[in-house]
Design an enzyme around this catalytic site. Structure first.
Site, PDB file in Angstrom:
ATOM      1  CD  GLU A  80      -2.833  -1.290   0.121  1.00 24.86           C
ATOM      2  OE1 GLU A  80      -2.966  -0.299  -0.632  1.00 24.86           O
ATOM      3  OE2 GLU A  80      -3.446  -2.373  -0.056  1.00 24.86           O
ATOM      4  CB  CYS A 139      -6.149  -2.871   6.222  1.00 21.71           C
ATOM      5  SG  CYS A 139      -6.299  -4.599   6.732  1.00 21.71           S
ATOM      6  CG  HIS A 159      -4.294  -5.282   2.046  1.00 20.22           C
ATOM      7  ND1 HIS A 159      -4.490  -3.918   1.881  1.00 20.22           N
ATOM      8  CD2 HIS A 159      -5.194  -5.669   2.992  1.00 20.22           C
ATOM      9  CE1 HIS A 159      -5.466  -3.523   2.694  1.00 20.22           C
ATOM     10  NE2 HIS A 159      -5.911  -4.561   3.384  1.00 20.22           N
TER      11      HIS A 159
END
Ligand code: PCA
Length: 216
Positions: A82, A145, A169
């Protein structure tokens, strides 16, 4: 001065699932020394009410040089690194306390978004180099998250020493997808091709990708 540890976090199971590969990967690296760095591992609750405080408390307690947080992205086929956390909490399913946030913010006085401070491109390249599928992602969603990523980045800004923070992730485990396929067949209510959440990656590869991320 003592070497500062790397904190690896992994979310607990949620959404009615019995396992979370993120939690299992965290357990495989905690207590080890990787690339000369001591790894401290913590499980995180899928609980909006525990954030952002839990992030600030962990950074205060452990004084890590970096924080790599792990979560499951159902249906993802690769290691998903991310780039950004956004100041939005908007859930598709309730958290583990039964809270369903709609159009809320992580922090009503916070920035709209915060960028990961991990070397995301280097991690992507190094993971690919080992033959493990990986890519950068411009959305960690708007569930726990994303809240975790945003909260650690914000807590790091308040800390007295630099802390690099980011989120990765991971896909389902193959065993989880086998269970899903069994359930879809047993329920016989949708055709298999209507579902797009059957990608998976074995735990060893996920753990290897986390080791590589730690080593960058
Ligand atoms: N995945 C969820 C929350 C916990 C997890 O492992 C998410 O992507 O927000």
């Amino acid at each position: 001065m003592a070497n500062r540890p790397v904190l690896v976090t992994g979310f607990e199971p949620y959404g009615g699932r019995g396992r979370n590969p993120a939690h299992e990967a965290m357990k495989q690296v905690r207590g080890r020394t990787i690339a000369g760095k001591e790894i401290v591992g913590r499980g995180l609750p899928v609980s909006f009410s525990r954030f952002p405080d839990i992030a600030a408390e962990l950074i205060e307690e452990l004084n890590p040089s970096s924080v790599i947080s792990l979560g499951l992205w159902p249906g993802e086929s690769m290691i998903r690194i991310e780039r950004i956390g956004v100041n939005i909490a908007d859930f598709g399913i309730p958290d583990n306390d039964g809270i369903l946030a709609v159009d809320e913010q992580v922090d009503s006085t916070g920035a709209a978004a915060l960028m990961s401070t991990l070397p995301v491109r280097a991690i992507e390249r190094a993971v690919l180099q080992e033959g493990i599928p990986a890519s950068l992602s411009a959305t960690a969603g708007t569930y726990l998250c994303n809240i975790c990523l945003y909260s650690f980045l914000q807590a790091a800004q308040q800390h007295h020493e630099p802390v690099a923070c980011g989120f990765i992730h991971v896909p389902y485990l193959p065993e989880q997808v086998a269970e899903l396929l069994t359930a879809v067949r047993d329920e016989a209510s949708v055709e298999l091709h209507q579902r797009c959440d059957f990608a998976s990656m074995d735990l060893d590869r996920i753990v290897r990708a986390v080791e590589i991320a730690i080593s960058q």
